[in-house]
Design a protein around this motif. Structure first.
Motif, PDB file in Angstrom:
ATOM      1  N   ASN A 289      -4.074   2.230  -2.786  1.00 41.61           N
ATOM      2  CA  ASN A 289      -4.507   3.503  -2.284  1.00 41.61           C
ATOM      3  C   ASN A 289      -5.283   3.650  -1.821  1.00 41.61           C
ATOM      4  OD1 ASN A 289      -6.037   4.116  -4.971  1.00 41.61           O
ATOM      5  ND2 ASN A 289      -3.895   5.198  -5.781  1.00 41.61           N
ATOM      6  N   ASP A 290      -6.052   4.667  -1.715  1.00 41.95           N
ATOM      7  CA  ASP A 290      -7.651   5.409  -1.137  1.00 41.95           C
ATOM      8  C   ASP A 290      -8.312   5.899  -2.395  1.00 41.95           C
ATOM      9  OD1 ASP A 290      -6.948   5.892   1.563  1.00 41.95           O
ATOM     10  OD2 ASP A 290      -6.707   7.729   1.235  1.00 41.95           O
TER      11      ASP A 290
ATOM     12  N   SER B 196       1.026  -1.239  -0.422  1.00 40.05           N
ATOM     13  CA  SER B 196      -0.201  -0.182  -0.276  1.00 40.05           C
ATOM     14  C   SER B 196       0.674   1.471  -0.094  1.00 40.05           C
ATOM     15  CB  SER B 196      -0.639  -0.024   1.571  1.00 40.05           C
ATOM     16  OG  SER B 196       0.016   1.057   2.477  1.00 40.05           O
ATOM     17  N   LEU B 197      -0.130   1.702  -0.603  1.00 44.47           N
ATOM     18  CA  LEU B 197       1.044   4.202  -0.649  1.00 44.47           C
ATOM     19  C   LEU B 197       1.009   4.299   1.158  1.00 44.47           C
ATOM     20  CD1 LEU B 197       1.836   5.915  -2.323  1.00 44.47           C
ATOM     21  CD2 LEU B 197      -0.217   6.829  -1.772  1.00 44.47           C
ATOM     22  N   ASN B 198       0.333   3.705   1.927  1.00 46.20           N
ATOM     23  CA  ASN B 198       0.903   3.909   3.287  1.00 46.20           C
ATOM     24  C   ASN B 198       1.421   3.909   4.196  1.00 46.20           C
ATOM     25  OD1 ASN B 198      -1.736   6.373   3.138  1.00 46.20           O
ATOM     26  ND2 ASN B 198      -2.668   4.345   4.358  1.00 46.20           N
TER      27      ASN B 198
END
Length: 353
Positions: free
Chosen positions: A134-135, A71-73
């Motif tokens: 991502n979101d 994930s990007l986070n």
């Protein structure tokens, strides 16, 4: 005098052999990536402890960074943690999700990244792209390609066979992606880079009719070589076009629409490649791709991905929105829903048995 050649960033080393992991320290020193062990080692939080035990004695001064990758986070969090130390390089050890997370984080902090691949599920092991959740679902992020790649065949053989076979689908899909790129050049005026296309096509054709399978060391080496060439193709082009067309749009759509049914990326793009070739009326390529996928036990039709024809049709309809600006056979045909339903049903009838 004008410069009539171009410089292409490429890995300093590609080490593919049984026992390659035992020579990691030598590679880092000989290639002047890190001589004093000032390394950040990134691993999946679920990494087999035996793998860590093989690496730790070689690099006693290294710091370990477990991640829940993909994930990007997670990648941004990893970058923040890397800033707490001083390192020569970042070494990512794991599968595609871990390596993509590591590539993005290393780029964010300006450190070279070494990829130690534990399976061969997709071309992220050597590509200048990180695919991260991502979101909005899932995105592709441009990053520097790894400066070195290590593939220990003993480690790969211990991986789930499905995760190794998936890389075959990833490489074979290049042929469909290239057809889409050529279509974009002919119809939409996009520039097609011949050198990049040569790398991508050679990678795919080297596996298309190759005998053997993932139980053979020779085949595994050929698969790694093909994945590396795919990464180089994208590096040369400065874009994922040579390896990502309608096949990848369909895969991204499946991930977004049916996250609970998400299959392996290489499996999904393989099916997408056969279907896109079918839409182009390139039955020779569609049949060759389908035969190669079947030979290696990979899916060819939606039901073999655990999807109904209706679900697959919805994903194909949604697919162009996953890559705005990309021109593929899906954008070219722009089928209304009824014609798309008919096309999927005909495809399933043709390749379903």
């Amino acid at each position: 005098m004008p410069v009539l050649t171009r410089l292409v960033p490429a890995p300093l080393s590609v080490d593919v052999r049984a026992g390659a992991l035992e020579h990691l320290t030598d590679l880092l020193a000989e290639r002047r990536i890190s001589a004093n062990g000032g390394l950040a080692l990134v691993v999946s939080a679920g990494t087999d402890e035996r793998l860590r035990e093989r690496v730790a004695p070689q690099l006693p001064g290294a710091r370990w960074f477990p991640v829940e990758g993909g994930s990007l986070n997670a990648a941004v969090d990893l970058a923040d943690r890397l800033r707490t130390g001083t390192f020569d390089a970042v070494v990512g050890i794991g599968g595609g999700r871990t390596l993509d997370t590591t590539k993005y984080a290393a780029a964010r902090v300006g450190l070279p990244m070494v990829a130690v691949a534990t399976n061969l599920a997709h071309d992220g092991i050597a590509s200048p792209v990180s695919i991260l959740d991502n979101d909005a679902g899932r995105g592709s992020y441009g990053v520097p390609a790894p400066v070195a790649l290590v593939v220990d065949l003993d480690v790969v053989r211990a991986a789930p066979p499905r995760h190794v076979r998936a890389g075959i689908g990833e490489v074979l899909s290049n042929l469909s992606a290239l057809a889409d790129w050529e279509l974009a050049g002919a119809v939409a005026g996009q520039t097609v880079d011949g050198l990049s296309a040569a790398f991508a096509r050679t990678a795919a054709e080297s596996l298309l009719h190759r005998p053997g399978g993932i139980a053979d060391d020779g085949f595994l080496v050929a698969l790694v070589d093909s994945l590396v060439m795919s990464g180089l193709a994208m590096t040369v082009a400065g874009t994922s076009h040579p390896c990502s067309g309608a096949c990848h749009e369909i895969s991204h759509a499946l991930d977004l629409l049916y996250p609970d049914l998400r299959g392996l990326h290489g499996e999904q793009v393989g099916v997408g490649a056969v279907f896109a070739s079918f839409l182009r009326d390139d039955l020779a390529l569609a049949e060759a791709l389908a035969a190669a996928l079947r030979r290696h036990g990979l899916p060819v039709v939606p039901t073999e991905l655990g999807l109904t024809a209706r679900q697959f049709t919805a994903a194909v309809e949604y697919a162009p929105s996953t890559r705005p600006g990309r021109y593929t056979i899906l954008e070219h045909l722009a089928f209304p829903p009824d014609r798309l339903t008919d096309a999927v049903e005909k495809y399933v009838h043709t390749f379903g048995g």
